[in-house]
Design an enzyme around this catalytic site. Structure first.
Site, PDB file in Angstrom:
ATOM      1  N   GLY A  76       0.825  -1.200   0.000  1.00  0.00           N
ATOM      2  CA  GLY A  76       0.000   0.000   0.000  1.00  0.00           C
ATOM      3  C   GLY A  76       0.861   1.251   0.000  1.00  0.00           C
ATOM      4  N   CYS A  77       0.255   2.378  -0.334  1.00  0.00           N
ATOM      5  CA  CYS A  77       1.022   3.612  -0.480  1.00  0.00           C
ATOM      6  C   CYS A  77       1.489   4.140   0.880  1.00  0.00           C
ATOM      7  CB  CYS A  77       0.207   4.655  -1.225  1.00  0.00           C
ATOM      8  SG  CYS A  77      -1.465   4.900  -0.629  1.00  0.00           S
ATOM      9  N   PHE A  78       0.603   4.187   1.853  1.00  0.00           N
ATOM     10  CA  PHE A  78       1.023   4.656   3.177  1.00  0.00           C
ATOM     11  C   PHE A  78       2.090   3.745   3.789  1.00  0.00           C
ATOM     12  CE2 PHE A  78      -3.350   6.707   3.338  1.00  0.00           C
ATOM     13  CZ  PHE A  78      -2.895   8.014   3.297  1.00  0.00           C
TER      14      PHE A  78
ATOM     15  N   THR B  26       4.272   1.990   2.277  1.00  0.00           N
ATOM     16  CA  THR B  26       5.552   2.163   1.577  1.00  0.00           C
ATOM     17  C   THR B  26       6.332   3.334   2.158  1.00  0.00           C
ATOM     18  OG1 THR B  26       4.698   1.186  -0.462  1.00  0.00           O
ATOM     19  CG2 THR B  26       6.599   2.650  -0.670  1.00  0.00           C
TER      20      THR B  26
END
Lengths: 328, 328, 328, 328
Positions: free
Chosen positions: A147-149, A151
């Protein structure tokens, strides 16, 4: 003799992550997009739905059984890969950009996403090269793209966790652009008229990316905020530490092509369009303010997926991935 | 055996156009930036001033006599190239991104820019390949890179002018992002607090890009508007015509790599980061609404400069220039 | 002895225009909002849906027969007022903010809005005080509140039309924020991620506000553009004229409280939150560039509706309407 | 017999705070702006510099000795009030919007603002009515108007501090629009092209608003972020607590006209243009995420200044101050 070419299928090509994969692969020397699918727009031109893409692809229905490719990028809503990825991974490399294979614990998955998980008897790995290492990714047929958060947060935190200098529970105050919500979701909150010139927190008390972080770095307090930005994540991590942060990063990331330690508080825009994660720390004795910025659609989605695919295909890890940002 | 490599010097690297040239050349197979200059920041790291660029270049003073390169991109304020370009063009290819060599008539230059023009005894050419053709550019040592508004306007209008179907004086109602004003100029009007969620016209009664257009397409009425955008130009051209517009474009641009005729009103964002110009027309009998969109920093500046440099160096014209947009 | 108080009912209170009427009436000395309705949220607190409003109102269902008020502001989708306004106007003052009563010609209405119009046997008037005069409005039970684009355009154009100096067909190149599309409409085009840092034309070849303008000012060519703004309209009108524009305006608008002729190209933001229309002209002989800015939700909707209601109730026309803009 | 009228002088009228005071006072029943000054634009019309204001005021030079008014709002850069406020306060009420009288400790002032403080022999008070109470403000001739970050932070924190439930050091992760930097400051960072679609932290390691907070609430860790917004502050306060937050607020703020405890994470935009502070808490046992939103130019500057002036003049505290937000 030319370089070996690999074919890629983008499953869910008209969403932000799928389309971004197509954009990035335009500059890739050895992977070519040969198939792009859409459930709702099969038979239509990709550019009718994504006029920013200059490709002549006609969207196909996602009948996976009929699609041949060396690597599949699954860019569908959560739930899709649960059903389709295991079979697909028997005949091709698969990178799943959804949340379906990010959590190791099926019960946690069910608790977080409200859906049964068929279990994990098929092999897969979580692929964040800078944090998980490359060995398992190189060997995998199915990689869960983070997921982006997580990462942004884990690239900043994990070296500190591993060095044993984190004390107490870090607070992750994150700021994100709206593209993280996807293109198909049309909430009132995401209308320009509602969000322009404004910001708000959301996802309280527990955002679904929190367990994904915690399975690697231990407990954090995570509070995301929606900003009037289309792209970009800035994670401000407030934490107590038992020693200096910067040298730990410098050692951990000396050879990383996509991690940069910077001397001034970074703007999300300086990593826009790139696969970079820029890190910054301001530390006073035992308290540190740690900042990580990524482009949520590149390092936080399509870019990291290509980075994983490069590893899975035996290519140079950084191949085709931009590191110069699009500014202004 | 590898491809031949050319070296490029970016004169004025910390402004928007210079930095964008560096970004775009990261993906260029045969041109490499070896020198980047800055008057005020010589000796400092490029990335200290342009943290979005992931290059290790140290900024040099713009002592042109000491700089060796195959091609120079002059990205300075108007006036600089007047002095330096002619001598430089004797030993290297030069693309000037300023307005210094855009006007053929020295008197018009003086009238528009308030500065004497030393005359035009040295050979140069105005380089907008789709409009001016390639022959003169390929042969030139010094190319004047067009202005952003003229690029969008002339690509839309010139085929119609040449086909003889334009009637009366076209009205060019243009909308631009603020990066066209440059990075060094810090006007109150360009502060985010002043311009966000707002728009206004400017440059009335006669913007300095108007004579540049008119020397090619004849009289136009040009009214630019400043929009709360960082990049992008949308030119809406209202005109009377003696025949259908679209077939004229289709014939003129059938083989152009960077011009696309689209079926729906284009967004500036669909060409963001690309060297494309997307064209659209809505026509009712003798009245046409013509729309052209470009990225002012790419096709309107650094991208077209690289396109010109490719031609000057004998390389494929489209080499290294992206055509997929950065969206969202 | 205090001033007489009038009660107002806002029918459709959670949309942008209805909520803006509530905001503006907070500062009104003689009109008080006593009823606010919502079809979908009846029984819930207004502030749960409009957290920017600090009112304690509980939303009611729009059962008009049970609602008592001196003046009704109908802020519903087109079609609603057709059914309800005529009966309501027999017992209260009614201002309809939809398009239902803007067109005089039922056939044109049907052609434009794709719906039969029951005819116009009940009396009503189109209320744009600066253009239509006040007499009919003062006498009316039912007033059609003009559209946002026609308001900006007609305030600029009508004095010129009446002075007989307009020549040929004016071109109205309009720029608008997205709130004009309403709060309930959640198109992909209106997502922040799609529209931020971007602009595009829309509504071609013929936007539905065009006939509303033309019934007053004669033929125009109207091209609207969607800008990354939440509020505001800027109409750039390109036209040929037989004489100077500014003196015509100065005479027509000398006594108008909400029309201001300004000396520099106006920003949409300078009228934000106000009921003003600022006008500007740049003229060269027979060609004029005319610019009008309004706040589409105030002078283009709720503010003009209150201005009309003031007239209908016999109050001072400008009562309670702000003229200082919210900047930045 | 009408209400008594008070005259106000705005010293520094063309900046954001001064102009906002003029805007807000348009709706004030008993205070009228009679003088507006500008150092650089004396003799010119206010509306030439602030076209959003519809006032006929001519800017005067700030020769305080020649200016008569009941209340002075000093909206100048830090340093100005040090010199002028004490004498002025002998003959009129003075609200100083700069930082000059915010810190009680002259040494801390000098350390923070790099300027000697002439000492504090003249009486003054720090005026944040909800936090400091009203008694001292009502009696004061000179009131220091609080900073924007401290206003949001202290309204959220002080009841908790006084209730003795705060444990450890709260972390204040603040997000602000750029108007806080003022209109005269034209940093590259504040250009729309640099900041649009982006965010970054700034002011590390110690922002100058930190000591202002700490003199009231004790140690905090404060990290501000610049957002692509023109107005608005959102302070996210992460803290450990010994009991539930919400009941403490409910008791402290039951009678406050400008503090509202809300049930969903608030957007900065919901307080835009208002003097409100909206509070929200998400609490899990001993950890709380506390959020406060204000408009930095209203409750964080001009609005709170008028609130203080109302008290100083013996008027109702909330007079003339809007509580409905400008949305969208």
């Amino acid at each position: 003799m030319g370089l070996k070419r690999y074919s890629a299928a983008i499953i869910g090509a008209t969403g932000y992550a799928g389309a971004e994969a197509i954009r990035l692969l335009q500059g890739h020397p050895q992977i070519e997009v040969t198939v792009a699918t859409s459930e709702r727009a099969a038979g239509e031109a990709l550019r009718a739905h994504c006029p920013w893409l200059d490709a002549d692809l006609i969207l196909r229905a996602p009948d996976l059984a009929t699609i041949q490719a060396d690597v599949f990028f699954l860019c569908q809503e959560a739930g899709y890969a649960l059903t389709h990825a295991p079979a697909l991974a028997k005949r091709a490399k698969v990178v799943d950009l959804s949340a379906d294979f990010r959590l190791k614990d099926p019960a946690e998955y069910t608790h977080t996403y409200g859906r049964e998980h068929p279990g994990f008897e098929h092999p897969w790995t979580y692929g964040m090269p800078e944090v998980t290492g490359r060995e398992a990714i190189r060997a995998a047929q199915l990689v869960a793209n983070p997921g982006c958060f997580p990462t942004a947060t884990l690239i900043a935190l994990m070296p500190l966790v591993r060095a044993g200098i984190v004390q107490g529970v870090p607070i992750v105050d994150a700021k994100t652009g709206v593209s993280g919500a996807g293109r198909a979701k049309r909430e009132t909150d995401h209308l320009l008229a509602e969000l322009l010139d404004a910001t708000k927190a959301y996802g309280l008390p527990r955002h679904r990316h929190e367990p994904e972080m915690e399975q690697l770095c231990g407990p954090v307090r995570f509070v995301p905020h929606l900003l009037p930005m289309s792209r970009g994540i800035l994670a401000t991590i407030h934490l107590d530490v038992a020693g200096p942060v910067r040298p730990v990063w410098e050692e951990a990331y000396a050879a990383e092509p996509f991690v940069r330690i910077v001397d001034a508080p970074p703007s999300t825009k300086q990593v826009r369009g790139t696969n970079r994660c820029d890190l910054f720390v301001s530390q006073t004795d035992s308290h540190a303010t740690v900042i990580a910025v990524i482009d949520n659609l590149v390092k936080g989605a399509a870019g990291q997926a290509i980075q994983n695919a490069n590893l899975m295909l035996g290519l140079p890890e950084a191949m085709g991935l931009p590191t110069h940002g699009v500014w202004p």
